[in-house]
Design a protein around this motif. Structure first.
Motif, PDB file in Angstrom:
ATOM      1  N   MET A   1     -52.729 -45.308   6.196  1.00 56.82           N
ATOM      2  CA  MET A   1     -51.871 -44.330   6.811  1.00 56.82           C
ATOM      3  C   MET A   1     -51.517 -43.272   5.776  1.00 56.82           C
ATOM      4  N   PHE A   2     -51.287 -42.068   6.278  1.00 55.26           N
ATOM      5  CA  PHE A   2     -50.894 -40.990   5.379  1.00 55.26           C
ATOM      6  C   PHE A   2     -50.018 -40.016   6.145  1.00 55.26           C
ATOM      7  N   ASN A   3     -49.335 -39.146   5.421  1.00 58.12           N
ATOM      8  CA  ASN A   3     -48.554 -38.084   6.053  1.00 58.12           C
ATOM      9  C   ASN A   3     -48.564 -36.869   5.138  1.00 58.12           C
ATOM     10  N   TYR A   4     -48.268 -35.733   5.729  1.00 57.77           N
ATOM     11  CA  TYR A   4     -48.187 -34.491   4.963  1.00 57.77           C
ATOM     12  C   TYR A   4     -47.290 -33.522   5.700  1.00 57.77           C
ATOM     13  N   LYS A   5     -46.789 -32.544   5.002  1.00 57.99           N
ATOM     14  CA  LYS A   5     -45.939 -31.517   5.596  1.00 57.99           C
ATOM     15  C   LYS A   5     -46.813 -30.383   6.117  1.00 57.99           C
ATOM     16  N   SER A   6     -46.585 -29.986   7.373  1.00 58.60           N
ATOM     17  CA  SER A   6     -47.319 -28.856   7.938  1.00 58.60           C
ATOM     18  C   SER A   6     -46.723 -27.552   7.405  1.00 58.60           C
ATOM     19  N   LYS A   7     -47.400 -26.449   7.676  1.00 67.25           N
ATOM     20  CA  LYS A   7     -46.895 -25.141   7.222  1.00 67.25           C
ATOM     21  C   LYS A   7     -45.529 -24.828   7.817  1.00 67.25           C
TER      22      LYS A   7
ATOM     23  N   GLY B   1     -43.245 -27.018   8.285  1.00 68.84           N
ATOM     24  CA  GLY B   1     -42.247 -27.921   7.727  1.00 68.84           C
ATOM     25  C   GLY B   1     -42.148 -29.272   8.410  1.00 68.84           C
ATOM     26  N   HIS B   2     -42.924 -29.511   9.461  1.00 67.13           N
ATOM     27  CA  HIS B   2     -42.902 -30.801  10.152  1.00 67.13           C
ATOM     28  C   HIS B   2     -43.745 -31.823   9.390  1.00 67.13           C
ATOM     29  N   THR B   3     -43.331 -33.084   9.417  1.00 68.66           N
ATOM     30  CA  THR B   3     -44.126 -34.145   8.809  1.00 68.66           C
ATOM     31  C   THR B   3     -45.167 -34.609   9.810  1.00 68.66           C
ATOM     32  N   MET B   4     -46.425 -34.573   9.409  1.00 69.48           N
ATOM     33  CA  MET B   4     -47.537 -34.993  10.260  1.00 69.48           C
ATOM     34  C   MET B   4     -48.032 -36.346   9.757  1.00 69.48           C
ATOM     35  N   TYR B   5     -48.336 -37.255  10.683  1.00 73.92           N
ATOM     36  CA  TYR B   5     -48.772 -38.597  10.330  1.00 73.92           C
ATOM     37  C   TYR B   5     -50.212 -38.817  10.772  1.00 73.92           C
ATOM     38  N   GLY B   6     -50.932 -39.609  10.033  1.00 76.12           N
ATOM     39  CA  GLY B   6     -52.312 -39.903  10.391  1.00 76.12           C
ATOM     40  C   GLY B   6     -52.733 -41.269   9.867  1.00 76.12           C
ATOM     41  N   MET B   7     -53.890 -41.691  10.326  1.00 72.69           N
ATOM     42  CA  MET B   7     -54.448 -42.957   9.882  1.00 72.69           C
ATOM     43  C   MET B   7     -55.957 -42.806   9.863  1.00 72.69           C
ATOM     44  N   TYR B   8     -56.599 -43.364   8.865  1.00 73.26           N
ATOM     45  CA  TYR B   8     -58.053 -43.348   8.853  1.00 73.26           C
ATOM     46  C   TYR B   8     -58.567 -44.758   8.635  1.00 73.26           C
ATOM     47  N   TYR B   9     -59.720 -45.009   9.205  1.00 73.51           N
ATOM     48  CA  TYR B   9     -60.370 -46.304   9.106  1.00 73.51           C
ATOM     49  C   TYR B   9     -61.726 -46.123   8.441  1.00 73.51           C
TER      50      TYR B   9
END
Length: 51
Positions: free
Chosen positions: A1-7, A9-17
């Motif tokens: 799982m990972f997250n990052y801040k969008s331009k 300012g929202h935190t975006m979440y993701g997951m990769y397999y």
């Protein structure tokens, strides 16, 4: 799982397999799945793969 801040300012979440036989340095195809929101039914009692 990972997250990052969008331009904005929202935190975006993701997951990769990774494939079970993952090898570093080998290129693999990527599948992108975008969650459409709470109004979209994603869980059903069926198989959604290729027929």
């Amino acid at each position: 799982m990972f997250n990052y801040k969008s331009k904005s300012g929202h935190t975006m979440y993701g997951m990769y397999y990774r494939p079970h036989n993952y090898q570093h340095g080998v290129k693999y195809p990527t599948v992108l799945f975008v969650y459409g929101g709470p109004h979209v039914q994603l869980v059903t009692n069926s198989f959604k793969g290729l027929k």
